[in-house]
Write a protein that holds these residues in place. Sequence first.
Motif, short mmCIF file in Angstrom:
data_model
loop_
_atom_site.label_atom_id
_atom_site.label_comp_id
_atom_site.label_asym_id
_atom_site.label_seq_id
_atom_site.Cartn_x
_atom_site.Cartn_y
_atom_site.Cartn_z
N LYS A 1 0.82 -1.22 0.00
CA LYS A 1 0.00 0.00 0.00
C LYS A 1 0.85 1.27 0.00
N VAL A 2 2.01 1.22 0.64
CA VAL A 2 2.80 2.45 0.79
C VAL A 2 4.05 2.51 -0.09
N GLU A 3 4.44 1.39 -0.67
CA GLU A 3 5.64 1.34 -1.51
C GLU A 3 5.29 0.80 -2.88
N ALA A 4 5.96 1.31 -3.89
CA ALA A 4 5.77 0.80 -5.23
C ALA A 4 6.81 -0.30 -5.47
N GLY A 5 6.76 -1.33 -4.66
CA GLY A 5 7.76 -2.39 -4.74
C GLY A 5 7.46 -3.37 -5.86
N HIS A 6 8.51 -3.73 -6.58
CA HIS A 6 8.38 -4.77 -7.60
C HIS A 6 8.32 -6.15 -6.94
N LEU A 7 9.10 -6.31 -5.88
CA LEU A 7 9.12 -7.56 -5.12
C LEU A 7 9.21 -7.20 -3.64
N ILE A 8 8.31 -7.77 -2.85
CA ILE A 8 8.29 -7.53 -1.41
C ILE A 8 8.43 -8.88 -0.72
N GLN A 9 9.40 -9.01 0.15
CA GLN A 9 9.61 -10.27 0.87
C GLN A 9 9.70 -9.99 2.36
N ILE A 10 8.86 -10.71 3.12
CA ILE A 10 8.83 -10.57 4.58
C ILE A 10 9.25 -11.90 5.20
N SER A 11 10.25 -11.85 6.08
CA SER A 11 10.73 -13.04 6.78
C SER A 11 10.48 -12.87 8.27
N VAL A 12 9.87 -13.91 8.88
CA VAL A 12 9.56 -13.87 10.31
C VAL A 12 10.62 -14.65 11.08
N LEU A 13 11.20 -13.99 12.08
CA LEU A 13 12.23 -14.58 12.92
C LEU A 13 11.70 -14.75 14.34
N ASP A 14 12.38 -15.57 15.11
CA ASP A 14 12.06 -15.72 16.52
C ASP A 14 12.84 -14.69 17.32
N SER A 15 12.32 -14.29 18.46
CA SER A 15 12.98 -13.27 19.28
C SER A 15 14.36 -13.73 19.77
N LYS A 16 14.60 -15.06 19.80
CA LYS A 16 15.91 -15.57 20.21
C LYS A 16 16.85 -15.76 19.02
N GLY B 1 18.03 -19.21 6.18
CA GLY B 1 17.94 -20.64 6.47
C GLY B 1 16.98 -20.95 7.59
N ARG B 2 17.44 -21.71 8.57
CA ARG B 2 16.59 -22.16 9.68
C ARG B 2 16.20 -21.05 10.64
N ALA B 3 16.79 -19.87 10.50
CA ALA B 3 16.41 -18.74 11.35
C ALA B 3 15.04 -18.19 10.95
N ILE B 4 14.57 -18.53 9.75
CA ILE B 4 13.30 -18.01 9.25
C ILE B 4 12.18 -19.00 9.57
N GLY B 5 11.19 -18.50 10.32
CA GLY B 5 10.06 -19.34 10.72
C GLY B 5 8.90 -19.27 9.74
N ALA B 6 8.83 -18.22 8.96
CA ALA B 6 7.82 -18.07 7.91
C ALA B 6 8.30 -16.99 6.96
N GLN B 7 7.87 -17.10 5.71
CA GLN B 7 8.29 -16.10 4.73
C GLN B 7 7.20 -15.97 3.67
N VAL B 8 6.93 -14.73 3.29
CA VAL B 8 5.97 -14.45 2.21
C VAL B 8 6.67 -13.58 1.18
N THR B 9 6.52 -13.93 -0.08
CA THR B 9 7.04 -13.13 -1.18
C THR B 9 5.85 -12.66 -2.01
N LEU B 10 5.79 -11.36 -2.23
CA LEU B 10 4.70 -10.75 -2.97
C LEU B 10 5.29 -10.05 -4.19
N ILE B 11 4.81 -10.42 -5.37
CA ILE B 11 5.24 -9.77 -6.61
C ILE B 11 3.97 -9.18 -7.24
N PRO B 12 3.66 -7.91 -6.93
CA PRO B 12 2.40 -7.32 -7.39
C PRO B 12 2.21 -7.35 -8.90
N SER B 13 3.29 -7.11 -9.65
CA SER B 13 3.20 -7.11 -11.12
C SER B 13 4.35 -7.93 -11.69
#
Length: 194
Positions: free
Chosen positions: A93-108, A118-130
């Motif tokens: 909504k706020v950025e005109a990103g070609h590719l947006i990738q969000i990686s979820v980490l644990d607080s530890k 690698g194994r530090a990522i608990g979930a990941q979403v990649t969004l390519i709007p266009s």
Amino acid sequence: MQERRRRILRISLAVLFGTLCVGGAGGAAAVYYGPEELLGLSAEKSGIDCQTVATAKARDRDGIWIRQFIVTEPVDEQVRLRTALRVAESLRKVEAGHLIQISVLDSKGPTTVSGMRGRAIGAQVTLIPSPVSDAEKQKGEFSGFSMEGGAGSDGEFHGLRFNAKPEDLAAIAAGFDDATGCSNDLEMPAPAKS
């Protein structure tokens, strides 16, 4: 005496059969009400609060790439995935990103960007709007995965990896009332020119 034994046996079998039927019905109900309850989808529909750890922006010939690492409290794999998807949608909504990738980490987890992989990522979403390239078009607008279970004492996830169906991610994203980022989103630097 033999009649009494037969009667006890019939009653025991009836109780056993009844228990199996009731247990089977409970199992059928769980399947019917399905993955929403069993997989935690009924928990928080848009994920939970998060904190931004690092954000990187770069530019290539197709546009701006945005990669963000976020931290959540310990939650299940579905809530982590929904949180990543919500943050990706907020960036769209706020950025005109070609590719947006969000990686979820644990607080530890790791505190350096080089360790956030690698194994530090608990979930990941990649969004390519266009999608532009053939590979992007084949991948589609949404892709993502989540690791089963919580992180270990080292902040790494060692469970099974579940790849989300693009159509499921699209349906979840369409259901967000208001996609918001993390509570302390950082000011993103301008992308480097290539």
